[in-house]
Design an enzyme around this catalytic site. Structure first.
Site, short mmCIF file in Angstrom:
data_model
loop_
_atom_site.label_atom_id
_atom_site.label_comp_id
_atom_site.label_asym_id
_atom_site.label_seq_id
_atom_site.Cartn_x
_atom_site.Cartn_y
_atom_site.Cartn_z
N LYS A 29 -23.61 50.35 -41.36
CA LYS A 29 -22.99 51.33 -40.73
C LYS A 29 -22.17 51.16 -39.72
O LYS A 29 -23.17 52.92 -38.54
CB LYS A 29 -22.20 52.74 -41.46
CG LYS A 29 -21.10 53.14 -41.27
CD LYS A 29 -20.82 54.58 -42.32
CE LYS A 29 -19.63 55.21 -42.34
NZ LYS A 29 -19.30 56.53 -43.27
N LYS B 296 -20.46 47.17 -42.76
CA LYS B 296 -19.24 47.91 -42.08
C LYS B 296 -18.94 48.31 -41.19
O LYS B 296 -19.75 48.39 -40.50
CB LYS B 296 -19.40 49.24 -43.28
CG LYS B 296 -18.02 50.55 -43.11
CD LYS B 296 -18.55 51.99 -43.94
CE LYS B 296 -17.14 52.90 -43.45
NZ LYS B 296 -17.18 54.40 -43.65
C1 PBG Z 1 -17.09 58.89 -44.34
C2 PBG Z 1 -16.34 57.24 -44.23
C3 PBG Z 1 -15.74 56.89 -43.44
C4 PBG Z 1 -15.12 55.66 -44.24
C5 PBG Z 1 -15.83 55.55 -45.48
N1 PBG Z 1 -16.98 56.62 -45.26
C6 PBG Z 1 -15.67 57.30 -41.96
C7 PBG Z 1 -16.16 57.79 -40.88
O1 PBG Z 1 -17.94 57.64 -41.18
O2 PBG Z 1 -15.86 58.16 -40.06
C8 PBG Z 1 -14.81 55.21 -43.44
C9 PBG Z 1 -13.50 54.09 -44.38
C10 PBG Z 1 -12.71 53.61 -43.42
O3 PBG Z 1 -12.24 53.10 -42.23
O4 PBG Z 1 -11.59 52.74 -44.07
N2 PBG Z 1 -18.41 59.03 -43.64
#
Ligand code: PBG
Length: 323
Positions: free
Chosen positions: A195, A248
């Site tokens: 991520k 992601k």
């Molecule tokens: C929680 C999380 C996030 C997303 C999914 N889980 C945001 C982040 O990490 O700031 C992003 C999902 C999206 O942009 O659709 N940490």
């Protein structure tokens, strides 16, 4: 001399031939729709930058999930907007928390729909970071305890699968251990393994009200420049017990989806994140791009790269189009 023996245009000549030789097919069963649960009743507030997506109270989520199930979509992933936030993210692991209530209500109404939950703390902390703040930074090991408690609490409420998105080190092992100790050894973990600290999460943070109040997430989420490190993250999560691993965002990281598919024999998921969705919606609303074709082309590309599972805000329109 390949030409004129070989003419690749032969198989492109008609719709029937193109259908016959298509290498990548989409199936609504591979989609997971993200949903945002909020307090109240009868609440359905559209998210500004994500048309067609809403913050919904539990009763509205239940209706939405019945529709999602009837469209043949693979499942949902739940995010929560708690009544109140604090330093300890207590709403995240409260058995009566917003996500826990949503899980129970959905399971009662649509028992066959796959319900997974996002495990993170940023929606529940007053400062918007993904864990416990110690000396100005997110403390890894204390945060693991919150994640483990949240996972057990979600499983107890009836979640079929939990998906940690926090990027703490060792979270998969900590969650696996806690789930097993509580008797949930059959609950799978879908790890947000690679991520990245991405600009494309912007609209989500409006939806989930989880923008960090100071600093950013680069101290725990990955540097978009690092592909080899992504493979290490994925490998470690698999070693720790992840059943599914995720890359992601999706479209800017197709190379890593493809490398992960070639290297690891576990199911690979990809998250087409909020900003990826918003860009297409904005361009489509301006008449600059065709909505349906952009949706199908991006979902097809993510699948072709190697993701068998796609978390996408397009799940409903895509399922309707594929029906
Ligand atoms: C929680 C999380 C996030 C997303 C999914 N889980 C945001 C982040 O990490 O700031 C992003 C999902 C999206 O942009 O659709 N940490």
């Amino acid at each position: 001399m390949p030409f004129p023996i070989h003419r690749l245009r032969r198989l492109r000549a008609t719709e029937a031939l193109r259908d016959l030789v298509r290498e990548t097919r989409l199936d609504p069963k591979q989609f997971i729709l993200p949903l945002f649960a909020c307090p109240g009743e009868g609440v359905k507030r559209e998210i500004g930058a994500m048309p067609g997506n809403y913050q919904m109270s539990v009763d509205e989520i239940v209706k939405e999930c019945a529709e999602v199930y009837s469209l043949g979509i693979g499942g949902v992933i739940l995010f929560g907007l708690p009544e109140s936030k604090d330093e300890m993210a207590s709403g995240a692991y409260d058995d009566d928390g917003i996500v826990q209530r949503a899980i129970r209500a959905i399971r009662a109404e649509t028992p066959k729909l796959l319900v997974s939950t996002d495990l993170c703390n940023c929606e529940y902390t007053s400062h918007g970071h993904c864990g416990f703040i110690k000396d100005g930074v997110v403390d890894n090991d204390i945060t693991l305890e919150w994640l483990a408690k949240s996972a057990v609490s979600h499983a107890r409420a009836g979640a079929h699968m939990v998906a940690p998105s926090d990027m703490m080190d060792g979270r998969v092992a900590a969650i696996r251990k806690a789930l097993d100790a509580a008797g949930f050894e059959t609950t799978p973990i879908m790890a947000y393994a690679a991520k990245f600290a991405s600009v494309f999460y912007g609209p989500f943070r409006e939806a989930a009200e989880s923008t960090p109040q100071f600093g950013d997430r680069r101290g725990y989420q990955m540097d978009p420049a690092n592909g080899r490190e992504a493979m290490r993250e994925i490998e470690l999560d698999i070693e720790e017990g992840a059943d599914i691993v995720m890359v992601k965002p999706a479209l800017p990281y197709l190379d890593l989806i493809s490398q992960a598919r070639a290297r690891f024999d576990v199911p690979i998921a990809a998250y087409q994140v909020s900003g990826e969705y918003s860009m297409i919606m904005a361009a489509a609303r301006n008449g600059w791009i065709d909505h349906d074709r952009a949706m199908i082309e991006t979902l097809t590309s993510i699948t072709r790269a190697g993701a068998g599972i796609i978390l996408t805000y397009f799940a409903k329109p895509a399922a309707r189009l594929l029906a």
